[in-house]
Design an enzyme around this catalytic site. Structure first.
Site, PDB file in Angstrom:
ATOM      1  N   GLU B  52      52.007  20.489  75.226  1.00  0.00           N
ATOM      2  CA  GLU B  52      51.039  19.825  74.084  1.00  0.00           C
ATOM      3  C   GLU B  52      51.110  18.258  74.067  1.00  0.00           C
ATOM      4  O   GLU B  52      49.957  17.865  73.834  1.00  0.00           O
ATOM      5  CB  GLU B  52      51.154  20.408  72.700  1.00  0.00           C
ATOM      6  CG  GLU B  52      50.872  22.001  72.547  1.00  0.00           C
ATOM      7  CD  GLU B  52      52.117  22.802  73.000  1.00  0.00           C
ATOM      8  OE1 GLU B  52      52.904  22.591  73.467  1.00  0.00           O
ATOM      9  OE2 GLU B  52      51.901  24.090  72.643  1.00  0.00           O
ATOM     10  N   PHE B 114      56.527  32.626  60.391  1.00  0.00           N
ATOM     11  CA  PHE B 114      56.628  32.272  62.000  1.00  0.00           C
ATOM     12  C   PHE B 114      55.531  31.120  62.321  1.00  0.00           C
ATOM     13  O   PHE B 114      54.293  31.341  62.271  1.00  0.00           O
ATOM     14  CB  PHE B 114      56.593  33.479  62.755  1.00  0.00           C
ATOM     15  CG  PHE B 114      56.610  33.391  63.848  1.00  0.00           C
ATOM     16  CD1 PHE B 114      57.971  33.353  64.608  1.00  0.00           C
ATOM     17  CD2 PHE B 114      55.581  33.588  64.929  1.00  0.00           C
ATOM     18  CE1 PHE B 114      58.035  32.646  66.061  1.00  0.00           C
ATOM     19  CE2 PHE B 114      55.651  33.346  66.237  1.00  0.00           C
ATOM     20  CZ  PHE B 114      57.054  32.974  66.847  1.00  0.00           C
ATOM     21  N   GLN B 115      56.098  30.185  62.899  1.00  0.00           N
ATOM     22  CA  GLN B 115      55.482  29.060  63.396  1.00  0.00           C
ATOM     23  C   GLN B 115      54.900  28.411  62.349  1.00  0.00           C
ATOM     24  O   GLN B 115      53.750  27.796  62.479  1.00  0.00           O
ATOM     25  CB  GLN B 115      54.666  29.469  64.779  1.00  0.00           C
ATOM     26  CG  GLN B 115      55.326  29.938  66.122  1.00  0.00           C
ATOM     27  CD  GLN B 115      54.655  30.027  67.139  1.00  0.00           C
ATOM     28  OE1 GLN B 115      53.461  30.286  67.123  1.00  0.00           O
ATOM     29  NE2 GLN B 115      55.481  29.755  68.206  1.00  0.00           N
ATOM     30  N   LYS B 164      44.705  30.450  60.561  1.00  0.00           N
ATOM     31  CA  LYS B 164      44.252  31.536  61.442  1.00  0.00           C
ATOM     32  C   LYS B 164      43.186  32.211  60.735  1.00  0.00           C
ATOM     33  O   LYS B 164      42.134  32.814  61.472  1.00  0.00           O
ATOM     34  CB  LYS B 164      45.303  32.451  61.914  1.00  0.00           C
ATOM     35  CG  LYS B 164      44.915  33.470  63.047  1.00  0.00           C
ATOM     36  CD  LYS B 164      46.177  34.148  63.449  1.00  0.00           C
ATOM     37  CE  LYS B 164      45.777  34.891  64.699  1.00  0.00           C
ATOM     38  NZ  LYS B 164      47.017  35.576  65.214  1.00  0.00           N
ATOM     39  N   MET B 478      63.702  -1.067  82.414  1.00  0.00           N
ATOM     40  CA  MET B 478      63.771  -2.129  81.486  1.00  0.00           C
ATOM     41  C   MET B 478      64.685  -2.130  80.497  1.00  0.00           C
ATOM     42  O   MET B 478      65.289  -3.181  80.176  1.00  0.00           O
ATOM     43  CB  MET B 478      62.205  -1.845  80.591  1.00  0.00           C
ATOM     44  CG  MET B 478      61.914  -3.102  79.663  1.00  0.00           C
ATOM     45  SD  MET B 478      61.856  -4.607  80.368  1.00  0.00           S
ATOM     46  CE  MET B 478      60.031  -4.745  80.651  1.00  0.00           C
TER      47      MET B 478
END
Lengths: 177, 571
Positions: B52, B114-115, B164, B478
């Site tokens: 993502e 959940f999640q 949802k 760097m």
């Protein structure tokens, strides 16, 4: 760069998310905050968040600038002590023994405070005034036994006659090298 | 009879209404209703990323390249948290990204479902605005608002969190009304402070007077000029006045580097003559920049002789880092037009002569003649200067900024503010969507490339012909450079092993080339360009090459390191 007491008054959408955002803008700058308070403003659906802090003018201006562009914030202004009126409300629960009741009442009268609830051994005192004034009464009552304190935090308005929302975003021009 | 739509369908309708043609995303439990609706909207091209974070960077790259909002989609919990780095990148670089995240059903919120994660809370400080949609009845309006807020004023990322069950809710759809009222109200304060006409007129008048009288004036041009499309106006202003033009890291390509009035990039890795010009200037007109610490060095010693005119759309930027004598709040293009109408033609010949006297010749030896400048020149020449260069973060980023000869506006895209390693490859995917048919090169180091090289798979699956260049020196260069200069050469955790990138390319089924000598560069770049798909070119560069000059952190622009420091040579 002189640290002075500043009051920042923020009008924002009446929602926890907007409040959270505004507080986050202050929190991430790690500034020495003296007081926060929030409550309804004049316009329905709008809250007023009052912040008092000690900071130099440039830091205060930057904070106001960041608040003004924060989503949910409608207005943010800062003023120094003399430019606004600031008050705090406190409720103080104090013990009253047989011998001390009169003395407690004397102190309360001196501070133009009021007893708003009374029990056999305790009273709840309401006082309003500047932060220093409120703290003085708490100190004065300590010898008798202060059981608990609830303070509102400072709320403030610009002085009567000041244009509503007048403010300066001064860019610290007075602090040019 | 009115149509009955689900929340997911409403979301897709509004995306179409807002002109969205591509969304970068990754499905998961809480965003499944959206993905269920998506096939009904073939105009909404979905690009399946491999992580993502890449969706957010791709949306960012798309937005920077075309100026429209880039859209990324993720599920709740880990999907949403993986967007965080991309949103912070977009926030720091003022890029209009709209992130849509699924959330657990309303009845489950706050129960550690959940999640479930509080993505609004997590992203509060790194978004311009965010909203949890509580009911389908407000979904369309909140979504429209998200786009409006992302794009208006100083752009930035906005997150919409959609439970949802709200995606599954149904409503009678009447098309809704495009209602920007709440936005207008919300940003009232911002607008008001942004348009104080009297102070603006006064500021412009004083700026014009200073531009006429200054002996050593400079124009410093930042990202705001690109966002405002003010290239022509800035060029005209420079040409009328002869004032040297400095471009900040995000201002690069706002002013052609072939133009005789172009001076270069300032700051930590700016050329000595550029920084010295700043330190000697008596006037700096900054347009659409925020005087970042990498630009100013020690602010107390920044441009000690200069009066500063600061033009920016965001009033909170003015005076934030350096005190501005004249503050002009407004759109870069409009403000430059106003200056242009009032400034008298002049020249700055003596000033130019002085600056040219500051110029230094540096000679650095590179293994196989494969200098960064040569590599970048080759990419420029082979692509006929038509390429958009998306750089990552580190030494190569500075080399790109210093050596790529930008001629075309907005062809340099990089993560400036946040300095996000791993940005280039996924951002280039978004850029390619915004600029189909034009060459897009993602240039990374071996470190940053490995942070998001999984996105090669995305390019193949979606047919995105991004060309990738990897500057491989076997180090996190760097950081190694800082360790060499400031940490007694203790190369702690900076040597980095890489796979065989050419074989990696083969494993993905794309063309891969390794370049070890200068003479191989042109052929490799040409063959990469001729390949219709994505291609990778690995450049084996000098292992311990440094980016010179360098202003040590905390030092002033007058104190550059111009070569290997004595302390470092001891080893």
């Amino acid at each position: 760069m002189v640290s002075l007491p500043h009051t920042i008054s923020v009008l924002l959408d009446e929602s926890l998310l907007s409040l959270n955002r505004a507080v986050g803008v202050v929190r991430r700058r790690n500034l020495p905050i003296d007081s926060f308070s929030v409550g309804p403003a004049l316009t329905p659906g709008v809250s007023r968040l009052t912040i008092t802090l000690s900071a130099d003018q440039a830091t205060t201006d930057r904070l106001v600038g960041a608040l003004r562009k924060t989503s949910g914030v409608r207005e943010a202004v800062s003023y120094r002590g003399g430019e606004g009126v600031a008050r705090e409300l406190a409720l103080i629960k104090v013990r009253v023994g047989r011998g001390s009741y009169g003395q407690v009442l004397d102190a309360i009268q001196l501070f133009r405070a009021a007893v708003i609830d009374e029990g056999p051994e305790e009273v709840v005192v309401q006082v309003a005034g500047s932060e220093a004034f409120v703290v003085s009464l708490i100190r004065a009552l300590e010898p008798y036994g202060v059981v608990d304190v609830a303070r509102s935090g400072t709320i403030a308005l610009e002085r009567a006659g000041a244009a509503a929302g007048s403010f300066s975003l001064s860019n610290s021009q007075d602090e040019q090298p | 009879m009115p149509e009955v739509l689900t929340g997911a369908q409403v979301l897709c309708r509004v995306l179409r209404e807002k002109g969205v043609d591509v969304v970068f995303g990754y499905p998961g439990g809480a965003i499944m209703p959206f993905y269920h609706a998506l096939p009904e909207f073939p105009e909404l091209r979905h690009v399946l990323v491999r992580h993502e974070q890449a969706a957010a960077h791709a949306a960012d790259g798309y937005a920077r390249a075309c100026g429209r909002a880039g859209v990324c989609v993720a599920t709740s919990g880990p999907g949403a948290t993986n967007l965080v780095t991309g949103l912070a990148t977009a926030q720091m670089d003022s890029s209009p990204v709209v992130a849509i995240t699924g959330q657990v059903p309303r009845s489950m919120i706050g129960r550690d479902a959940f999640q479930e994660t509080d993505i609004i809370g997590i992203t509060l400080p790194i978004t311009k605005h965010s909203v949890l949609v509580q009911d389908i009845s407000e979904l369309a309006e909140r979504t429209r608002e998200a786009f409006d807020i992302a794009l208006e004023g100083r752009p930035g990322p906005v997150l919409i969190d959609v439970p949802k069950d709200v995606q599954n809710q149904k409503m009678e759809w009447d098309g809704g009304t495009a209602d920007g009222r709440r936005v207008a109200e919300r940003n009232d304060a911002f607008r008001r402070s942004a348009s104080r006409p009297e102070s603006r007129e006064e500021g412009l008048r004083r700026a014009v007077a200073l531009m006429a009288s200054a002996e050593r004036p400079l124009l410093m041009v930042g990202h705001g000029v690109i966002l405002a499309n003010a290239y022509e106006e800035v060029r005209a202003l420079a040409e009328r006045t002869g004032v040297p033009v400095i471009t900040t890291l995000l201002g690069i390509s706002a002013f052609s580097e072939a133009h005789p009035l172009h001076l270069g990039m300032p700051g930590m890795h700016g050329e000595v003559h550029v920084n010295r010009a700043i330190q000697h200037a008596d006037l700096i007109v900054g347009i659409g920049l925020r005087f970042d610490d990498r630009v100013t060095g020690n602010t107390a010693a920044f441009a000690p002789r200069a009066r500063i005119v600061h033009i920016d759309l965001d009033p909170s930027e003015i005076g934030k880092n350096v005190p501005a004598e004249i503050a002009i709040v407004g759109d870069a293009r409009e403000m430059v037009v106003a200056l242009l109408q009032a400034v008298k033609p002049r020249r700055c010949d003596a000033w130019w002569e002085e600056i040219n006297g500051y110029r230094r010749q540096r000679s650095e030896a590179y293994h196989g003649g494969l200098s960064p400048e040569f590599i970048l020149g080759t990419i420029h020449d082979v692509t006929g200067g038509r390429a958009t260069i998306v750089s990552d973060v580190g030494q190569h980023q500075m080399w790109v900024a210093k050596h790529y000869p930008y001629r075309t506006p907005n062809t340099h895209i990089t993560s400036g503010g946040l300095g996000t390693m791993g940005f280039a490859v996924p951002a280039a995917i978004g850029v390619q969507f915004a600029r189909p048919g034009t060459p897009v090169w993602a240039i990374s180091g071996d470190g940053g490339f490995q942070m998001n090289m999984q996105e090669i798979a995305t390019m193949i699956q979606e047919g995105i012909p991004v060309k990738m260049a990897v500057f491989n020196n076997g180090y996190l260069g760097m950081v190694r450079q800082w360790q060499q200069f400031f940490h007694g050469r203790r190369y702690s955790a900076t040597p980095i092993w890489s796979p065989d990138f050419v074989r990696l390319a083969e494993a993905y089924g794309i063309a891969g080339f390794r370049v070890e000598h200068a003479r191989q560069a042109e052929e490799a770049v040409s063959r990469a360009m001729k390949d219709p798909g994505p291609a990778l070119v690995e450049f084996m560069i000098e292992q311990e090459a440094n980016v010179f000059p360098m202003i040590p952190p905390g030092a002033s622009l007058s104190e550059p390191i111009e070569g290997e420091p004595a302390s470092a040579r001891v080893g």
